[in-house]
Design a protein around this motif. Structure first.
Motif, short mmCIF file in Angstrom:
data_model
loop_
_atom_site.label_atom_id
_atom_site.label_comp_id
_atom_site.label_asym_id
_atom_site.label_seq_id
_atom_site.Cartn_x
_atom_site.Cartn_y
_atom_site.Cartn_z
N UNK A 1 43.64 27.45 -3.05
CA UNK A 1 45.02 27.92 -3.07
C UNK A 1 45.12 29.44 -3.12
N UNK A 2 44.35 30.09 -2.26
CA UNK A 2 44.36 31.55 -2.19
C UNK A 2 45.48 31.96 -1.24
N UNK A 3 46.39 32.77 -1.74
CA UNK A 3 47.51 33.25 -0.92
C UNK A 3 47.16 34.62 -0.36
N UNK A 4 47.54 34.84 0.89
CA UNK A 4 47.38 36.17 1.48
C UNK A 4 48.74 36.63 1.99
N UNK A 5 48.99 37.91 1.82
CA UNK A 5 50.26 38.48 2.27
C UNK A 5 50.07 39.97 2.52
N UNK A 6 50.75 40.49 3.54
CA UNK A 6 50.66 41.94 3.78
C UNK A 6 51.40 42.69 2.68
N UNK A 7 50.86 43.83 2.32
CA UNK A 7 51.54 44.69 1.36
C UNK A 7 52.68 45.42 2.06
N UNK A 8 53.55 46.01 1.29
CA UNK A 8 54.75 46.65 1.85
C UNK A 8 54.42 47.71 2.90
N UNK A 9 53.31 48.43 2.72
CA UNK A 9 52.98 49.48 3.68
C UNK A 9 52.27 48.93 4.92
N UNK B 1 49.37 48.31 5.69
CA UNK B 1 48.03 48.77 6.03
C UNK B 1 46.97 47.94 5.33
N UNK B 2 47.37 47.22 4.29
CA UNK B 2 46.43 46.36 3.57
C UNK B 2 47.07 45.01 3.29
N UNK B 3 46.20 44.05 3.04
CA UNK B 3 46.61 42.71 2.67
C UNK B 3 46.22 42.45 1.23
N UNK B 4 46.98 41.58 0.60
CA UNK B 4 46.67 41.16 -0.77
C UNK B 4 46.30 39.69 -0.73
N UNK B 5 45.23 39.34 -1.41
CA UNK B 5 44.86 37.94 -1.61
C UNK B 5 44.95 37.69 -3.10
N UNK B 6 45.56 36.57 -3.47
CA UNK B 6 45.74 36.27 -4.89
C UNK B 6 45.61 34.76 -5.10
N UNK B 7 45.05 34.40 -6.24
CA UNK B 7 44.96 32.99 -6.63
C UNK B 7 44.98 32.92 -8.15
N UNK B 8 45.49 31.82 -8.64
CA UNK B 8 45.52 31.58 -10.08
C UNK B 8 44.61 30.39 -10.36
N UNK B 9 43.70 30.57 -11.28
CA UNK B 9 42.77 29.51 -11.69
C UNK B 9 43.04 29.21 -13.15
N UNK C 1 42.63 44.41 0.86
CA UNK C 1 41.80 44.93 1.95
C UNK C 1 42.60 44.92 3.23
N UNK C 2 42.15 45.68 4.22
CA UNK C 2 42.80 45.67 5.52
C UNK C 2 42.57 44.34 6.25
#
Length: 127
Positions: free
Chosen positions: A74-82, A84-92, A106-107
């Motif tokens: 359940x890893x979510x990925x989403x572009x950041x506001x700018x 230029x980079x993406x955010x990946x986040x998960x809760x365990x 990361x880009x």
């Protein structure tokens, strides 16, 4: 040895692919496996099952390799506001039910997801 976020971010794609693949082999309880070094573009392991040899390659930049992990954990990925980079986040949730959040930027969204996956697996190994 635990890999910190800083160490993971400094790794090459090949090194990250190797760490992810080793984690898959260990956590799927594969036996009789060892790293394959003849392919420099993808990490690989060779497994021996009933006298049959199988080689599995893994590349964090290949969606067909990463999406099963992204889905399972359940890893979510989403572009950041700018953008230029993406955010990946998960809760365990650990054994006590306490939520632990893992985040990487990361880009390349697949690389960020690979880092989050490794952090999750390290936490599971420490429980």
């Amino acid at each position: 040895m635990a890999l910190t976020l800083k160490k993971l971010e400094a790794m090459t794609d090949y090194q990250l692919s190797s760490v992810v693949l080793r984690s898959i082999a260990i956590n799927k309880a594969l036996t009789n496996w060892f790293p394959v070094s003849h392919c420099k573009s993808k990490a690989g392991i060779e497994t021996v099952e009933s006298a049959d040899y199988h080689v599995r390659y893994f590349d964090i930049n290949d969606p067909s390799d990463m999406w099963p992990l992204i889905f399972e954990f359940l890893i979510e990925t989403a572009p950041l506001a700018n953008i230029t980079k993406w955010k990946a986040v998960a809760v365990h949730y650990n054994k006590r039910g306490v939520p632990i959040s893992f985040t990487a930027h990361h880009t390349n969204p697949l690389r960020a997801a690979a880092i989050v996956y490794i952090l999750i697996m390290q936490e599971k190994d420490n429980e």
